[in-house]
Design an enzyme around this catalytic site. Structure first.
Site, PDB file in Angstrom:
ATOM      1  N   GLY A  12      11.217   1.359  -4.491  1.00 44.41           N
ATOM      2  CA  GLY A  12      12.294   1.433  -3.583  1.00 44.41           C
ATOM      3  C   GLY A  12      12.933   2.780  -3.303  1.00 44.41           C
ATOM      4  O   GLY A  12      13.995   2.856  -2.959  1.00 44.41           O
ATOM      5  N   ARG A  66      -1.468 -19.290   3.411  1.00 42.34           N
ATOM      6  CA  ARG A  66      -0.773 -18.096   4.073  1.00 42.34           C
ATOM      7  C   ARG A  66       0.030 -18.423   5.355  1.00 42.34           C
ATOM      8  O   ARG A  66       0.598 -17.972   5.647  1.00 42.34           O
ATOM      9  CB  ARG A  66      -2.232 -17.167   4.171  1.00 42.34           C
ATOM     10  CG  ARG A  66      -1.639 -15.807   5.089  1.00 42.34           C
ATOM     11  CD  ARG A  66      -0.863 -14.981   4.206  1.00 42.34           C
ATOM     12  NE  ARG A  66      -0.004 -13.690   4.811  1.00 42.34           N
ATOM     13  CZ  ARG A  66      -0.345 -12.698   4.711  1.00 42.34           C
ATOM     14  NH1 ARG A  66      -1.025 -12.070   3.829  1.00 42.34           N
ATOM     15  NH2 ARG A  66       0.248 -11.713   5.470  1.00 42.34           N
ATOM     16  N   MET A  91       3.319  -3.843   0.566  1.00 40.66           N
ATOM     17  CA  MET A  91       2.007  -3.875   0.109  1.00 40.66           C
ATOM     18  C   MET A  91       1.436  -5.078   0.902  1.00 40.66           C
ATOM     19  O   MET A  91       0.307  -5.666   0.257  1.00 40.66           O
ATOM     20  CB  MET A  91       1.766  -3.662  -1.243  1.00 40.66           C
ATOM     21  CG  MET A  91       2.081  -2.523  -1.955  1.00 40.66           C
ATOM     22  SD  MET A  91       1.084  -1.142  -1.289  1.00 40.66           S
ATOM     23  CE  MET A  91       1.931   0.192  -2.189  1.00 40.66           C
ATOM     24  N   LEU A  94       1.448  -7.518   7.689  1.00 40.53           N
ATOM     25  CA  LEU A  94       2.561  -8.347   8.292  1.00 40.53           C
ATOM     26  C   LEU A  94       1.867  -9.551   9.157  1.00 40.53           C
ATOM     27  O   LEU A  94       0.698  -9.315   9.642  1.00 40.53           O
ATOM     28  CB  LEU A  94       3.363  -7.700   9.273  1.00 40.53           C
ATOM     29  CG  LEU A  94       4.377  -6.716   8.653  1.00 40.53           C
ATOM     30  CD1 LEU A  94       5.085  -5.929   9.822  1.00 40.53           C
ATOM     31  CD2 LEU A  94       5.271  -7.155   7.736  1.00 40.53           C
ATOM     32  N   ASN A 108       6.296   2.430   9.758  1.00 38.14           N
ATOM     33  CA  ASN A 108       5.606   2.543   8.206  1.00 38.14           C
ATOM     34  C   ASN A 108       5.549   3.961   7.924  1.00 38.14           C
ATOM     35  O   ASN A 108       5.236   4.914   8.740  1.00 38.14           O
ATOM     36  CB  ASN A 108       4.168   2.062   8.281  1.00 38.14           C
ATOM     37  CG  ASN A 108       3.644   1.939   6.795  1.00 38.14           C
ATOM     38  OD1 ASN A 108       4.164   1.403   6.153  1.00 38.14           O
ATOM     39  ND2 ASN A 108       2.475   2.562   6.940  1.00 38.14           N
ATOM     40  N   HIS A 110       3.462   6.462   5.680  1.00 37.74           N
ATOM     41  CA  HIS A 110       2.303   6.539   4.791  1.00 37.74           C
ATOM     42  C   HIS A 110       2.273   7.971   4.194  1.00 37.74           C
ATOM     43  O   HIS A 110       2.493   9.224   4.633  1.00 37.74           O
ATOM     44  CB  HIS A 110       1.124   6.574   5.822  1.00 37.74           C
ATOM     45  CG  HIS A 110      -0.085   6.508   4.951  1.00 37.74           C
ATOM     46  ND1 HIS A 110      -0.629   5.439   4.236  1.00 37.74           N
ATOM     47  CD2 HIS A 110      -1.090   7.505   4.794  1.00 37.74           C
ATOM     48  CE1 HIS A 110      -1.949   5.827   3.766  1.00 37.74           C
ATOM     49  NE2 HIS A 110      -2.179   7.058   3.978  1.00 37.74           N
ATOM     50  N   GLU A 181       8.630  12.168   2.490  1.00 41.57           N
ATOM     51  CA  GLU A 181       8.946  10.813   2.694  1.00 41.57           C
ATOM     52  C   GLU A 181      10.376  10.628   3.054  1.00 41.57           C
ATOM     53  O   GLU A 181      10.628   9.979   4.059  1.00 41.57           O
ATOM     54  CB  GLU A 181       8.481   9.938   1.780  1.00 41.57           C
ATOM     55  CG  GLU A 181       6.776   9.859   1.683  1.00 41.57           C
ATOM     56  CD  GLU A 181       6.215   9.048   0.507  1.00 41.57           C
ATOM     57  OE1 GLU A 181       6.646   8.015   0.425  1.00 41.57           O
ATOM     58  OE2 GLU A 181       5.313   9.347  -0.129  1.00 41.57           O
TER      59      GLU A 181
HETATM   60  C1  GRF Z   1       5.615   5.544  -1.220  1.00 37.85           C
HETATM   61  O1  GRF Z   1       4.780   6.509  -1.623  1.00 37.85           O
HETATM   62  C2  GRF Z   1       5.130   5.265   0.174  1.00 37.85           C
HETATM   63  O2  GRF Z   1       4.560   6.423   0.943  1.00 37.85           O
HETATM   64  C3  GRF Z   1       4.016   4.224  -0.021  1.00 37.85           C
HETATM   65  O3  GRF Z   1       4.419   3.555  -0.865  1.00 37.85           O
HETATM   66  C4  GRF Z   1       5.179   4.204  -1.823  1.00 37.85           C
HETATM   67  C5  GRF Z   1       6.536   3.425  -2.080  1.00 37.85           C
HETATM   68  O4  GRF Z   1       7.254   4.027  -3.114  1.00 37.85           O
HETATM   69  N1  GRF Z   1       3.792   3.367   1.333  1.00 37.85           N
HETATM   70  P1  GRF Z   1       8.720   3.132  -3.032  1.00 37.85           P
HETATM   71  O5  GRF Z   1       8.585   1.815  -3.293  1.00 37.85           O
HETATM   72  O6  GRF Z   1       9.568   3.605  -1.655  1.00 37.85           O
HETATM   73  O7  GRF Z   1       9.486   3.954  -4.175  1.00 37.85           O
END
Ligand code: GRF
Length: 208
Positions: A12, A66, A91, A94, A108, A110, A181
């Site tokens: 998170g 599901r 993970m 959707l 999202n 990435h 990010e």
């Molecule tokens: C991040 O590296 C994001 O880019 C990827 O998953 C990771 C999530 O990390 N999709 P967090 O849960 O936000 O710390």
């Protein structure tokens, strides 16, 4: 006010960056209405609790199939009157019906510069292993709209980060989180909340 739901599965830190950005005023016109995790042990849920954000765990394991999970998951979001869904390390794919109901309203993050190192199986540390394996000198992060295909929707924002010779997947992941990010995801939410992001012919234009 943009009612926003954030989907998480792990630590998170991206959720925390969003929470901090709302509190500091870097994100405006946005209400963090709901945090949903598919993982009951996600530290992200503790972060939501501390920030006083309504949060719940919807785990596929708790449902007989599901379809039942997808129905409950979709209903939860619909009933909450959500405007924008943010996948912050979520993970799971959707439910199709949710993606269709939220066209260009799901983003999202990435941890690579799409179209590099993305698609099915390219998640978490594995993305950085792929980048180091390829020997790229620059990697980074991408925020994109979500459609039915993994990591495929219109790209909203990207930020490049240098790869160092001595990098391990862990050191590269940490740098990309800190320098990319945690910056572009909050920035994108603020732009969307203020009506500055437009999708035209599958491409994103940001108005100033
Ligand atoms: C991040 O590296 C994001 O880019 C990827 O998953 C990771 C999530 O990390 N999709 P967090 O849960 O936000 O710390």
């Amino acid at each position: 006010m943009l009612k926003t739901a954030i989907m998480v599965s792990g630590g998170g830190t991206n959720l925390q960056a969003i929470i901090d950005a709302v509190e500091s005023g870097k994100i405006t016109n946005t209400e963090l209405s709901l945090v949903v995790s598919n993982n009951p042990n996600a530290k992200a849920l503790e972060r939501a609790d501390k920030a006083g954000i309504r949060n719940l765990c919807l785990s596929p394991k708790s449902y007989s199939n599901r379809e039942e999970f997808d129905r409950v998951f979709t209903k939860t979001i619909m009933d909450a009157g959500i405007d924008l869904i943010v996948l912050a390390g979520f993970m799971m794919l959707l439910p199709k019906e949710l993606v269709q109901a939220f066209q260009n309203r799901i983003i999202n993050i990435h941890p690579a510069l799409i179209p590099s190192f993305c698609g099915h199986g390219a998640y978490g540390l594995h993305v950085h292993e792929m980048a180091l394996e390829k020997g790229v000198k620059v990697s980074g992060a991408t925020v994109h709209f979500v459609d039915e295909v993994y990591d495929n929707g219109p790209i909203v924002m990207q930020k490049a980060v240098e790869v160092h010779q001595e990098d391990t997947p862990e050191t590269l992941q940490k740098r990309i989180m800190e320098q990319a990010e945690w910056i572009i995801l909050p920035k994108t939410i603020d732009l969307i909340a203020n009506g500055k992001v437009h999708v035209e012919n599958g491409k994103v234009r940001i108005s100033d």
